[in-house]
Design a protein around this motif. Structure first.
Motif, PDB file in Angstrom:
ATOM      1  N   PHE A 174       0.927  -1.299  -0.068  1.00  9.84           N
ATOM      2  CA  PHE A 174       0.100   0.117  -0.005  1.00  9.84           C
ATOM      3  C   PHE A 174       0.692   1.168  -0.062  1.00  9.84           C
ATOM      4  O   PHE A 174       2.037   1.222   0.151  1.00  9.84           O
ATOM      5  CB  PHE A 174      -0.700  -0.032   1.144  1.00  9.84           C
ATOM      6  N   ASN A 175       0.256   2.445  -0.184  1.00 11.31           N
ATOM      7  CA  ASN A 175       0.850   3.601   0.066  1.00 11.31           C
ATOM      8  C   ASN A 175       1.183   4.074   1.367  1.00 11.31           C
ATOM      9  O   ASN A 175       0.029   4.031   2.201  1.00 11.31           O
ATOM     10  CB  ASN A 175       0.233   4.862  -0.934  1.00 11.31           C
ATOM     11  N   GLY A 176       2.004   4.574   1.780  1.00 14.53           N
ATOM     12  CA  GLY A 176       2.317   5.271   3.213  1.00 14.53           C
ATOM     13  C   GLY A 176       1.556   6.272   3.662  1.00 14.53           C
ATOM     14  O   GLY A 176       1.234   6.417   4.871  1.00 14.53           O
ATOM     15  N   ASP A 177       1.151   7.220   2.667  1.00 16.63           N
ATOM     16  CA  ASP A 177       0.750   8.342   3.247  1.00 16.63           C
ATOM     17  C   ASP A 177      -0.855   8.440   3.811  1.00 16.63           C
ATOM     18  O   ASP A 177      -1.531   7.852   3.144  1.00 16.63           O
ATOM     19  CB  ASP A 177       0.826   9.639   2.180  1.00 16.63           C
ATOM     20  N   GLU A 178      -0.964   9.255   4.680  1.00 19.63           N
ATOM     21  CA  GLU A 178      -2.423   9.138   5.311  1.00 19.63           C
ATOM     22  C   GLU A 178      -2.897  10.309   4.654  1.00 19.63           C
ATOM     23  O   GLU A 178      -2.420  11.213   4.189  1.00 19.63           O
ATOM     24  CB  GLU A 178      -2.320   9.702   6.813  1.00 19.63           C
ATOM     25  N   PRO A 179      -4.451  10.233   4.579  1.00 21.34           N
ATOM     26  CA  PRO A 179      -5.212  11.394   4.012  1.00 21.34           C
ATOM     27  C   PRO A 179      -4.787  12.628   4.853  1.00 21.34           C
ATOM     28  O   PRO A 179      -4.657  12.612   6.082  1.00 21.34           O
ATOM     29  CB  PRO A 179      -6.498  10.824   4.237  1.00 21.34           C
ATOM     30  N   GLU A 180      -5.118  13.867   4.103  1.00 18.79           N
ATOM     31  CA  GLU A 180      -4.955  15.042   4.793  1.00 18.79           C
ATOM     32  C   GLU A 180      -6.086  15.888   4.922  1.00 18.79           C
ATOM     33  O   GLU A 180      -6.355  16.760   5.542  1.00 18.79           O
ATOM     34  CB  GLU A 180      -3.911  15.927   4.129  1.00 18.79           C
ATOM     35  N   GLU A 181      -7.054  15.285   4.099  1.00 23.62           N
ATOM     36  CA  GLU A 181      -8.538  16.047   3.869  1.00 23.62           C
ATOM     37  C   GLU A 181      -9.448  14.958   3.531  1.00 23.62           C
ATOM     38  O   GLU A 181      -9.217  13.986   2.741  1.00 23.62           O
ATOM     39  CB  GLU A 181      -8.479  17.147   3.244  1.00 23.62           C
ATOM     40  N   SER A 189       1.496   7.427  -6.791  1.00 22.05           N
ATOM     41  CA  SER A 189       2.753   7.270  -6.771  1.00 22.05           C
ATOM     42  C   SER A 189       3.711   6.522  -5.834  1.00 22.05           C
ATOM     43  O   SER A 189       4.670   6.025  -6.162  1.00 22.05           O
ATOM     44  CB  SER A 189       3.578   8.367  -7.361  1.00 22.05           C
ATOM     45  N   ARG A 190       3.172   6.565  -4.662  1.00 22.36           N
ATOM     46  CA  ARG A 190       3.616   5.830  -3.516  1.00 22.36           C
ATOM     47  C   ARG A 190       3.035   4.388  -3.336  1.00 22.36           C
ATOM     48  O   ARG A 190       3.451   3.782  -2.413  1.00 22.36           O
ATOM     49  CB  ARG A 190       3.597   6.787  -2.254  1.00 22.36           C
ATOM     50  N   LEU A 191       2.284   4.142  -4.209  1.00 27.11           N
ATOM     51  CA  LEU A 191       1.693   2.625  -4.034  1.00 27.11           C
ATOM     52  C   LEU A 191       2.936   1.590  -4.019  1.00 27.11           C
ATOM     53  O   LEU A 191       3.764   1.647  -4.793  1.00 27.11           O
ATOM     54  CB  LEU A 191       0.780   2.268  -5.165  1.00 27.11           C
ATOM     55  N   GLY A 192       2.862   0.657  -2.915  1.00 24.00           N
ATOM     56  CA  GLY A 192       3.914  -0.297  -3.015  1.00 24.00           C
ATOM     57  C   GLY A 192       5.150   0.190  -1.744  1.00 24.00           C
ATOM     58  O   GLY A 192       5.913  -0.434  -1.841  1.00 24.00           O
ATOM     59  N   ASP A 193       5.188   1.414  -1.445  1.00 23.61           N
ATOM     60  CA  ASP A 193       6.178   1.652  -0.761  1.00 23.61           C
ATOM     61  C   ASP A 193       6.338   1.375   0.950  1.00 23.61           C
ATOM     62  O   ASP A 193       7.145   1.507   1.596  1.00 23.61           O
ATOM     63  CB  ASP A 193       6.531   3.318  -0.717  1.00 23.61           C
ATOM     64  N   SER A 194       5.215   0.738   1.350  1.00 21.56           N
ATOM     65  CA  SER A 194       4.912  -0.107   2.552  1.00 21.56           C
ATOM     66  C   SER A 194       4.146  -1.162   2.402  1.00 21.56           C
ATOM     67  O   SER A 194       3.423  -1.498   1.394  1.00 21.56           O
ATOM     68  CB  SER A 194       3.871   0.963   3.242  1.00 21.56           C
ATOM     69  N   TRP A 195       4.323  -2.134   3.377  1.00 19.68           N
ATOM     70  CA  TRP A 195       3.998  -3.491   3.271  1.00 19.68           C
ATOM     71  C   TRP A 195       3.317  -3.639   4.949  1.00 19.68           C
ATOM     72  O   TRP A 195       3.676  -3.309   5.866  1.00 19.68           O
ATOM     73  CB  TRP A 195       4.812  -4.439   2.939  1.00 19.68           C
ATOM     74  N   LEU A 215       5.481  -2.322   7.960  1.00 21.05           N
ATOM     75  CA  LEU A 215       6.490  -1.131   7.681  1.00 21.05           C
ATOM     76  C   LEU A 215       5.772  -0.134   6.963  1.00 21.05           C
ATOM     77  O   LEU A 215       5.351  -0.204   5.668  1.00 21.05           O
ATOM     78  CB  LEU A 215       7.613  -1.647   7.036  1.00 21.05           C
ATOM     79  N   VAL A 216       5.829   1.082   7.490  1.00 17.53           N
ATOM     80  CA  VAL A 216       4.858   2.340   6.728  1.00 17.53           C
ATOM     81  C   VAL A 216       5.651   3.622   6.452  1.00 17.53           C
ATOM     82  O   VAL A 216       6.591   3.990   7.338  1.00 17.53           O
ATOM     83  CB  VAL A 216       3.811   2.776   7.332  1.00 17.53           C
ATOM     84  N   HIS A 217       6.188   3.848   5.376  1.00 22.47           N
ATOM     85  CA  HIS A 217       6.932   4.852   4.821  1.00 22.47           C
ATOM     86  C   HIS A 217       6.305   6.296   4.940  1.00 22.47           C
ATOM     87  O   HIS A 217       5.204   6.466   4.379  1.00 22.47           O
ATOM     88  CB  HIS A 217       7.471   4.720   3.528  1.00 22.47           C
ATOM     89  N   SER A 218       6.956   6.941   5.800  1.00 27.65           N
ATOM     90  CA  SER A 218       6.463   8.482   5.936  1.00 27.65           C
ATOM     91  C   SER A 218       4.895   8.599   6.030  1.00 27.65           C
ATOM     92  O   SER A 218       4.753   9.446   4.842  1.00 27.65           O
ATOM     93  CB  SER A 218       7.164   9.205   4.637  1.00 27.65           C
ATOM     94  N   PRO A 219       4.567   8.125   6.876  1.00 27.35           N
ATOM     95  CA  PRO A 219       2.787   8.215   6.964  1.00 27.35           C
ATOM     96  C   PRO A 219       2.456   9.631   7.076  1.00 27.35           C
ATOM     97  O   PRO A 219       1.307   9.986   6.434  1.00 27.35           O
ATOM     98  CB  PRO A 219       2.311   7.422   8.124  1.00 27.35           C
ATOM     99  N   SER A 225       9.020  12.388   2.495  1.00 25.70           N
ATOM    100  CA  SER A 225      10.388  12.763   3.223  1.00 25.70           C
ATOM    101  C   SER A 225      10.167  12.715   4.567  1.00 25.70           C
ATOM    102  O   SER A 225      11.216  13.083   5.437  1.00 25.70           O
ATOM    103  CB  SER A 225      10.670  14.224   2.810  1.00 25.70           C
ATOM    104  N   GLY A 226       8.975  12.229   5.388  1.00 22.39           N
ATOM    105  CA  GLY A 226       9.049  12.208   6.824  1.00 22.39           C
ATOM    106  C   GLY A 226       9.642  10.803   7.269  1.00 22.39           C
ATOM    107  O   GLY A 226      10.258   9.955   6.391  1.00 22.39           O
ATOM    108  N   THR A 227       9.626  10.651   8.504  1.00 19.82           N
ATOM    109  CA  THR A 227      10.079   9.616   9.302  1.00 19.82           C
ATOM    110  C   THR A 227       9.303   8.434   8.949  1.00 19.82           C
ATOM    111  O   THR A 227       7.834   8.316   8.562  1.00 19.82           O
ATOM    112  CB  THR A 227      10.198   9.558  10.598  1.00 19.82           C
TER     113      THR A 227
END
Length: 408
Positions: A174-181, A189-195, A215-219, A225-227
């Protein structure tokens, strides 16, 4: 409401595509003391306004699960919930995105015996295979503090599932980023950077254990670019009849570490429900650590979030007890369940930090009370966030969500 469409048979087993529709919402008054700034506050809100559709075809081997969530319209500023945290909201439970779930599943069964192999592939927008069920389908109205420690939700996700007898394994990308709204879609573009992966076993009928790793990349930084977060979850769940009542229980432990272990958050939660006739009682205990992030308003944190925005860690210990009465006359497919819920808790700092809860809230103990009514129509809400071999319609009765547990 359940609609079944029949297609003509042509020498093969007759196919029966089906369409099931349901809805849910909670209209409630909530008062909390204190809120940020040291005062008490009361609000009336319509929470959890959802419309759920389930479509099945080819003997249910192809399924579409869709959940429309309208909290962006009814909870634009969040729901008053001391201790809540996630997606830039603090002490208010954030509104979910409009497309809460939109998942397509293909499933194949190899054999006809109950213990034979079943395989599934699911893709769309929904929950990653990690942790416990979405709190919306659980007894309390109040969302737990650990919502973003114990679940990974509203991602663009692809999930492979395998079940053999009482053992089930799910793996997801899945993509790591959380929704912002509420109206935002995952960043493809981030699909598959987390599992994530989840192992579930049923050693006895109605007794379930699961363990998850992710493992979630930069949620919390959408560009990436986050942790990163490293997550674990373990839980047990049981439901059954006791002395003529329907009893359900669940206990979970979750751990999330961020920035290569520089910040670590733990959660321990246990909840149970008892139902007999029209009466429903439930209780939850939770002890969860959450980050205290730099705030731009009393209830909002700075986004995008970076590691230097965390000012400390607090631990929230909360007792929640509730009562529901399912004895009102039902009008066709419409139902209403009055409820009353009370929470009491304490907050304390963990290992120092710059954040002082006594100064920010005015005290370190708090309470909240909610009174309202659950509104339902059509197909009852079942376990949310589970797809393929983990979905209610595709598993045996030992894994179904019963009325005592979800309280609807």
């Amino acid at each position: 409401m359940t609609v079944v469409l029949l297609l003509p048979s042509s020498g093969r087993a007759q196919l029966s595509p089906s369409f099931r529709l349901g809805g849910h919402g909670v209209l409630a008054y909530t008062r909390a003391d204190p809120v940020p700034g040291g005062r008490a506050l009361g609000e009336v809100r319509l929470g959890q306004p959802t419309i759920m559709a389930r479509v099945g075809a080819f003997a249910n081997s192809l399924r579409l699960l869709a959940t429309l969530n309208l909290e962006g319209l009814t909870l634009a500023d969040g729901e008053l919930t001391p201790g809540a945290w996630g997606e830039g909201f603090i002490d208010r439970r954030h509104p979910h995105t409009y497309a809460h779930e939109l998942m397509l599943t293909a499933e194949r069964r190899l054999g006809e015996a109950p213990g034979d192999l079943r395989l599934s592939l699911s893709a769309g927008k929904g929950f990653a295979p990690f942790g416990t069920d979405e709190p919306m389908s659980r007894p309390p109205l109040r969302y737990p503090v650990n919502h973003h420690l114990a679940q990974i939700l509203e991602r663009a996700v692809a999930i492979a599932g395998l079940r053999v007898g009482p053992v089930m394994l799910e793996a997801g990308l899945f993509n790591g980023d959380e929704p912002e709204e509420p109206g935002q879609w995952p960043r493809i573009s981030r699909l598959g950077d987390s599992w994530s992966g989840r192992l579930t076993v049923w050693p006895l009928p109605r007794l379930e254990f699961q363990g998850s790793r992710a493992l979630v990349h930069s949620p919390e930084h959408r560009p990436g670019s986050g942790t990163d977060q490293s997550k674990w979850s373990v839980s047990g769940r049981w439901e059954g009849g006791v002395a003529g009542a329907q009893v359900s229980s669940m206990a979970e432990w979750a751990r999330t570490s961020e920035a290569d272990g520089f910040f670590v958050f733990h959660s321990l939660l246990a909840e149970g429900a008892w139902a007999q006739g029209a009466q429903r009682l439930y209780y939850r205990f939770e002890r969860t650590e959450r980050p205290e992030e730099e705030r731009v308003t009393p209830t909002r944190s700075r986004r995008p979030h970076l590691e230097n925005s965390i000012l400390g860690i607090t631990r929230w210990t909360i007792h929640t007890v509730g009562y529901g009465f399912n004895g009102l006359p039902q009008q066709g497919t419409l139902g209403a369940v009055p409820l009353l819920e009370l929470s009491f808790g304490r907050v304390q700092t963990v290992e120092g930090g710059l954040f002082d809860p006594a100064s920010f809230y005015g005290k370190t103990s708090f309470w909240s009370v909610s009174a309202g009514v659950r509104l339902n129509f059509g197909t009852p809400m079942q376990r949310m966030g589970r797809y393929g071999v983990a979905q209610d319609t595709a598993v045996d009765d030992a894994t179904h969500q019963h009325g005592a547990y979800h309280g609807h």
